[in-house]
Design a protein around this motif. Structure first.
Motif, PDB file in Angstrom:
ATOM      1  N   SER A  76       0.838  -1.196   0.000  1.00  0.00           N
ATOM      2  CA  SER A  76       0.000   0.000   0.000  1.00  0.00           C
ATOM      3  C   SER A  76       0.876   1.250   0.000  1.00  0.00           C
ATOM      4  O   SER A  76       2.037   1.226   0.427  1.00  0.00           O
ATOM      5  CB  SER A  76      -0.925   0.010   1.230  1.00  0.00           C
ATOM      6  N   ASP A  77       0.297   2.325  -0.466  1.00  0.00           N
ATOM      7  CA  ASP A  77       0.981   3.614  -0.543  1.00  0.00           C
ATOM      8  C   ASP A  77       0.849   4.319   0.805  1.00  0.00           C
ATOM      9  O   ASP A  77      -0.188   4.923   1.114  1.00  0.00           O
ATOM     10  CB  ASP A  77       0.360   4.456  -1.657  1.00  0.00           C
ATOM     11  N   LYS A 148       0.490   0.178  -3.981  1.00  0.00           N
ATOM     12  CA  LYS A 148       1.804   0.594  -4.474  1.00  0.00           C
ATOM     13  C   LYS A 148       2.815  -0.465  -4.085  1.00  0.00           C
ATOM     14  O   LYS A 148       2.983  -0.767  -2.911  1.00  0.00           O
ATOM     15  CB  LYS A 148       2.201   1.952  -3.884  1.00  0.00           C
TER      16      LYS A 148
END
Length: 522
Positions: A76-77, A148
């Motif tokens: 994850s971002d 991400k």
């Protein structure tokens, strides 16, 4: 006795049915989310126990509503989570009533936000890298599109290099691969159907086809074969290939695998179906024929005269890679009268000190050559090519000087190895290399008669093969002029106005007729 057996069978059936009925009730993943945030957090923490990469971030929405954000570090971002989710929610004014729908509309500036209400959906979104937002007194949650992770850049395929043509290749990221197809085929008729296969990996699979060009029965057959797969995980498209092919015991591949988007789009425009698998750059194309496996992408980018000459050269060396060692063994063992006298004397003098018959000599050299080739592939790139080339030269020269093999046999094996590299598809070359060994054994035991028997057996086997119902030798089994324009020779593009006839209904014409170039006519 039979009564007792029937009672026992009925008792086992009722027990198995009761167990199957109890499984969904005992499985927490099938339950819906609780209204209590504490209960949801407790259950998710128990599911992800001993998982240090799963982050649970608790905070307050507007200083009064308890909420938690769950995400997997590395998928994850984190910067996007802080900027677009946590910061605006914590700055919310106190006393303002907000539900999930209002959060999406007013506070969370994320392009994708999906609402869910089951633990199974929550875990699915988490595994795909989507952060999960849960709040108190709300029996549902939000999956945020803030994924991400590290991705490999688009590069030229190492196994399908061309002199003229696109330099892009597929990667391990599924959405990048589908975007490359969309960038080439811009029509909305390109359809991409998704499904998941694998109990633990939950691998994303995409079926790509062009509506209006493909036969829908072919799409339905591909979909059915994929849906019946029951396996714990899919790590590469080779898993899928072995599970859906028509004849699993055949050495010939019945699906075409490629790393090139242009090859995939060309196949889609012919009415074929492509299968894209997450985590691998290799795309499967169905149906496949033998001639599609020996055609290179560069054949369609060069002038048709050059492409036709190259294709004939490829067919010639393909036959040589299969038959040259076996013919040499058969002639030396049984048919010396076929060799001219001077050449026979030279070959006999070179074999004077060799202690093995021609059959054993050929098998030793072929196995050694295959071992060197496999070692060159497995070694690092810096030393792989050097080890394979130097090893072949040193071992070949030392074997000849030691009298273990003859110089003509080394030449035959070397020419055969070079000829096998002419096949553009690696998997097709492997199948032909495997067939070389039984032909050598037949040549050493029965001579040219054994070779003919082996060739007949191979041709009969290929005639019986099917790839999703399409005959493996469909282009020449029912010879038609329109079908032969892209088999034995490559006709110019202004002549190939019809698509190949693969299955039942299909869109016959791919371009207008009478497009032969030339000076302007009155």
């Amino acid at each position: 006795m039979f009564k007792n057996l029937n009672k026992w069978l009925k008792m086992n059936q009722t027990q198995s049915q009761s167990k199957e009925q109890q499984k969904p009730a005992n499985n927490p993943l099938q339950q819906k989310l609780y209204s209590s945030l504490q209960q949801n957090e407790q259950l998710l923490r128990s599911i992800y126990n001993n998982s240090t990469d799963v982050v649970f971030r608790s905070f307050l929405i507007g200083e009064q509503i308890n909420a938690i954000l769950i995400y997997i570090d590395g998928l994850s971002d984190c910067e996007g989570i802080e900027e677009y989710v946590i910061a605006p929610l914590m700055k919310e004014e106190a006393g303002e009533t907000t539900n999930l729908k209002q959060l999406i509309e007013r506070k969370i500036s994320v392009s994708q936000a999906n609402e869910f209400n089951t633990f199974s959906s929550c875990i699915e979104y988490l595994s795909n890298g989507n952060p999960i937002l849960l709040r108190d007194n709300e029996p549902s949650g939000l999956a945020l599109g803030l994924t991400k992770w590290e991705k490999r850049a688009i590069e030229e395929p190492a196994a399908e290099m061309v002199i003229r043509g696109p330099r892009e290749g597929f990667t391990e990221t599924l959405r990048i691969n589908t975007s490359q197809l969309r960038r080439i085929i811009k029509s909305p008729s390109l359809k991409l159907e998704s499904m998941k296969i694998g109990d633990y990996t939950q691998t994303n699979i995409v079926i790509a086809y062009i509506e209006g060009l493909v036969d829908q029965t072919l799409v339905e057959e591909v979909r059915t074969r994929l849906q019946r797969i029951r396996i714990d995980g899919i790590l590469e498209s080779g898993y899928i290939e072995e599970m859906i092919e028509d004849t699993p015991y055949s050495p010939f591949p019945q699906l075409l695998s490629t790393e090139r988007p242009d090859v995939t789009c060309g196949s889609l425009l012919e009415g074929r179906v492509a299968i894209l698998v997450e985590g691998t750059p290799f795309v499967l194309i169905a149906p496949a024929t033998f001639f599609s496996l020996v055609q290179a992408a560069e054949d369609y980018y060069q002038r048709f005269v050059v492409s036709t000459a190259t294709r004939w050269l490829r067919y010639f060396f393909l036959l040589m890679s299969i038959l040259l060692p076996s013919v040499y063994v058969a002639i030396l063992t049984f048919h010396q009268e076929m060799v001219p006298g001077s050449l026979l004397i030279s070959m006999a003098s070179s074999r004077e000190s060799v202690p093995f018959p021609a059959l054993i000599e050929a098998l030793i050299m072929e196995i050694t050559f295959e071992a060197l080739r496999e070692a060159g592939v497995r070694l690092p790139k810096q030393v792989g090519a050097a080890v394979s080339i130097v090893g072949a030269l040193v071992i070949g020269q030392a074997s000849v000087q030691a009298g273990l093999v003859s110089a003509p046999m080394v030449m035959v094996v070397a020419i055969t190895g070079i000829a096998s590299f002419m096949v553009p598809r690696y998997i097709a070359g492997v199948a032909l290399r495997l067939l070389r060994f039984p032909l050598i054994i037949l040549a050493g035991t029965l001579g040219l008669l054994g070779i003919m028997m082996g060739i007949i057996a191979i041709v009969l086997h290929m005639c019986s093969l099917r790839s999703f119902g399409v005959p493996y030798l469909s282009s020449i089994s029912t010879p038609k002029m329109d079908e032969m324009k892209d088999v034995l020779f490559r006709a110019p593009w202004w002549m190939m106005n019809k698509r190949p006839h693969l299955t039942g209904e299909y869109n016959k014409y791919r371009q207008a007729s009478d497009q032969k170039p030339g000076p302007e006519r009155n």
